[in-house]
Design an enzyme around this catalytic site. Structure first.
Site, PDB file in Angstrom:
ATOM      1  N   CYS A 116    -127.633 -32.711  24.208  1.00 22.52           N
ATOM      2  CA  CYS A 116    -128.505 -33.284  25.117  1.00 22.52           C
ATOM      3  C   CYS A 116    -128.277 -35.002  24.888  1.00 22.52           C
ATOM      4  O   CYS A 116    -128.037 -35.558  23.832  1.00 22.52           O
ATOM      5  CB  CYS A 116    -130.093 -33.330  24.808  1.00 22.52           C
ATOM      6  N   CYS A 153    -139.625 -35.152  38.006  1.00 22.37           N
ATOM      7  CA  CYS A 153    -139.364 -35.082  36.665  1.00 22.37           C
ATOM      8  C   CYS A 153    -139.569 -36.223  35.920  1.00 22.37           C
ATOM      9  O   CYS A 153    -138.947 -37.074  36.293  1.00 22.37           O
ATOM     10  CB  CYS A 153    -137.931 -34.296  36.377  1.00 22.37           C
ATOM     11  N   CYS A 166    -135.468 -40.220  22.242  1.00 25.84           N
ATOM     12  CA  CYS A 166    -136.077 -39.034  21.787  1.00 25.84           C
ATOM     13  C   CYS A 166    -135.351 -38.945  20.520  1.00 25.84           C
ATOM     14  O   CYS A 166    -134.193 -39.229  19.995  1.00 25.84           O
ATOM     15  CB  CYS A 166    -135.611 -37.871  22.618  1.00 25.84           C
ATOM     16  N   GLU A 200    -135.649 -42.937  33.136  1.00 22.00           N
ATOM     17  CA  GLU A 200    -135.247 -42.160  34.264  1.00 22.00           C
ATOM     18  C   GLU A 200    -136.274 -41.035  34.647  1.00 22.00           C
ATOM     19  O   GLU A 200    -136.691 -40.424  34.012  1.00 22.00           O
ATOM     20  CB  GLU A 200    -133.539 -41.796  34.157  1.00 22.00           C
ATOM     21  N   CYS A 240    -129.734 -34.588  31.815  1.00 23.37           N
ATOM     22  CA  CYS A 240    -131.014 -35.416  31.211  1.00 23.37           C
ATOM     23  C   CYS A 240    -130.343 -36.821  30.603  1.00 23.37           C
ATOM     24  O   CYS A 240    -129.713 -36.751  29.474  1.00 23.37           O
ATOM     25  CB  CYS A 240    -131.690 -34.894  30.329  1.00 23.37           C
ATOM     26  N   CYS A 272    -131.269 -32.884  19.829  1.00 23.21           N
ATOM     27  CA  CYS A 272    -130.630 -31.567  20.242  1.00 23.21           C
ATOM     28  C   CYS A 272    -129.063 -31.978  20.603  1.00 23.21           C
ATOM     29  O   CYS A 272    -128.823 -32.996  21.061  1.00 23.21           O
ATOM     30  CB  CYS A 272    -131.276 -31.088  21.547  1.00 23.21           C
TER      31      CYS A 272
HETATM   32  N1  SAH Z   1    -138.071 -32.291  24.849  1.00 23.72           N
HETATM   33  C1  SAH Z   1    -138.271 -31.490  25.861  1.00 23.72           C
HETATM   34  C2  SAH Z   1    -138.182 -31.846  27.331  1.00 23.72           C
HETATM   35  C3  SAH Z   1    -137.027 -32.631  27.589  1.00 23.72           C
HETATM   36  S1  SAH Z   1    -135.452 -31.835  27.792  1.00 23.72           S
HETATM   37  C4  SAH Z   1    -137.503 -30.016  25.646  1.00 23.72           C
HETATM   38  O1  SAH Z   1    -136.751 -30.000  24.662  1.00 23.72           O
HETATM   39  O2  SAH Z   1    -137.902 -29.142  26.352  1.00 23.72           O
HETATM   40  C5  SAH Z   1    -135.436 -30.867  29.311  1.00 23.72           C
HETATM   41  C6  SAH Z   1    -134.695 -29.391  29.172  1.00 23.72           C
HETATM   42  O3  SAH Z   1    -133.461 -29.765  29.362  1.00 23.72           O
HETATM   43  C7  SAH Z   1    -134.768 -28.742  27.871  1.00 23.72           C
HETATM   44  O4  SAH Z   1    -134.859 -27.443  28.053  1.00 23.72           O
HETATM   45  C8  SAH Z   1    -133.552 -29.312  27.254  1.00 23.72           C
HETATM   46  O5  SAH Z   1    -132.942 -28.479  26.273  1.00 23.72           O
HETATM   47  C9  SAH Z   1    -132.639 -29.169  28.523  1.00 23.72           C
HETATM   48  N2  SAH Z   1    -131.368 -30.029  28.467  1.00 23.72           N
HETATM   49  C10 SAH Z   1    -131.068 -31.104  27.682  1.00 23.72           C
HETATM   50  N3  SAH Z   1    -130.080 -31.455  27.711  1.00 23.72           N
HETATM   51  C11 SAH Z   1    -129.189 -30.582  28.542  1.00 23.72           C
HETATM   52  C12 SAH Z   1    -127.973 -30.395  29.260  1.00 23.72           C
HETATM   53  N4  SAH Z   1    -126.858 -31.385  29.002  1.00 23.72           N
HETATM   54  N5  SAH Z   1    -127.622 -29.294  30.037  1.00 23.72           N
HETATM   55  C13 SAH Z   1    -128.620 -28.347  30.207  1.00 23.72           C
HETATM   56  N6  SAH Z   1    -130.124 -28.636  29.684  1.00 23.72           N
HETATM   57  C14 SAH Z   1    -130.265 -29.717  28.855  1.00 23.72           C
END
Ligand code: SAH
Length: 355
Positions: free
Chosen positions: A123, A109, A116, A96, A337, A120
């Site tokens: 996420c 974006c 991934c 996406e 995301c 995290c």
């Molecule tokens: N892997 C990279 C880029 C992808 S995530 C990274 O970690 O930066 C892009 C951003 O969205 C990151 O800051 C991530 O921590 C954040 N993110 C992911 N899931 C989220 C959520 N549910 N709410 C808010 N931010 C989120």
């Protein structure tokens, strides 16, 4: 850079095309003609490339697949016009991408991987793990398809969708060079942002690429203990090392680092967190972006209410930290995301076809 790891037409660099076309006995000017068809005129087929001889196009078609993305679904926000695109890749996987309109231009974006492996906790992209890396061509194609679909020029690209860009390093670097190349879309490097969860060797290497790109660092916690609970990658790279690498990024590139901080109620939004951030960010020439966490169905995290977000922001400002609250875009569509892709995967292969 590793040579010859991609064979799809859209992943090949101008120099590589030069060598390949020369090997085919073609004139030097064909190189730019072909590259412009692929990366400026955004051709989707070999047939479109009218000023290339038919015999050349036939040979290219056989050897260098021109892999496209198929648009599976587009969601448009009624609130702000943000569009989420779900694309099917040639092998049937899905990614996406998001299109957002800002006063300064249109921003896309993009995803850098299918899934991934960083894990995290908050996420949605982490839930199914990593399927595979995207090629430079697949990263470019997300921008190209969106520019074609909206009919509007894309002026900013953030590599902030699904995936960890530094876990797909060579592909990322080539993508950044190609999207900013004057023979392609020629998007200024200053309008490109790469977001990482904090892979220190990746940051250090990236500092030395001679790029003028913004680095965004996903911080999300003010100390190692908390960060390790939210982000498994923090077990490998403690904050002291991450912050040192960010400082070096600024020193070597002159580009101010952005710290992303997803606010989770009761987890990282306390007065103590704000105080710890003050010490952590002391001496960093940086900018902090607060993101009220997007609720994900499979995850228990919730965002603090609006008032608490503002209180947190004000505290950081009082401590001299340059901070903004991320404007929430597309709140009414599958926001977080990876959620659109996840819903698509959950629907199963039968329902997916005509989704
Ligand atoms: N892997 C990279 C880029 C992808 S995530 C990274 O970690 O930066 C892009 C951003 O969205 C990151 O800051 C991530 O921590 C954040 N993110 C992911 N899931 C989220 C959520 N549910 N709410 C808010 N931010 C989120």
């Amino acid at each position: 850079m590793e040579e010859g790891i991609w064979t799809d037409a859209r992943s090949l660099s101008l120099d590589e095309w030069g060598g390949l076309l020369e090997g085919m006995g073609e004139k030097p000017f064909r190189r730019k003609q072909l590259y412009e068809w692929l990366h400026r005129k955004l051709a989707g087929t070999w047939e479109e490339m009218g000023n290339l001889p038919g015999s050349l196009r036939d040979r290219l078609r056989e050897q260098y697949p021109l892999l496209g993305l198929r648009t599976v679904e587009v969601q448009t926000s009624a609130l702000d016009g943000t569009k989420k695109f779900l694309f099917a890749l040639a092998d049937g996987n899905a990614v996406e991408s998001v299109w957002m309109q800002y006063p300064h231009g249109n921003s896309v974006c993009i995803s850098s991987q299918v899934g991934c492996r960083m894990g995290c906790r908050f996420c949605a992209s982490a839930i199914g793990g990593l399927t595979r890396n995207l090629t430079p061509g697949e990263m470019l194609s997300q921008v190209y398809e969106i520019q074609k679909a909206t009919g509007e020029r894309v002026s900013n690209v953030v590599v902030m969708g699904t995936g960890e860009p530094f876990d797909n390093y060579e592909s990322l670097i080539r993508f950044l060079h190609m999207i900013s190349d004057e023979n392609g879309l020629h998007i200024s490097q200053r309008n490109l942002t790469v977001s990482t969860c904090g892979i220190v060797p990746g940051i250090r290497k990236f500092s030395r690429e001679n790029l003028q790109v913004t680095l965004a660092l996903s911080l999300h916690a003010s100390n190692d203990e908390k960060r390790r609970r939210l982000m498994p990658v923090a077990q490998a790279y403690p904050l002291a090392e991450v912050m040192d690498a960010c400082q070096e990024y600024f020193a070597l590139t002159g580009r101010r680092v952005t710290f992303e901080y997803s606010l989770v109620a009761g987890v990282n939004d306390t007065a103590e967190d704000a105080r710890e951030l003050r010490s952590l960010l002391a001496g960093q020439n940086c900018h902090m972006n607060l993101i009220p966490v997007n609720p994900v169905r499979e995850r228990e995290f919730v965002s603090p209410d609006r008032h608490k977000v503002l209180v947190f922001k004000n505290k950081l400002e009082k401590y001299g930290i340059n901070v903004t609250i991320r404007r929430e875009m597309g709140r009414d569509i599958d926001g977080a995301c990876g959620q659109l892709r996840k819903r698509h995967m959950d629907a199963g292969p039968d329902k997916r076809e005509d989704a």
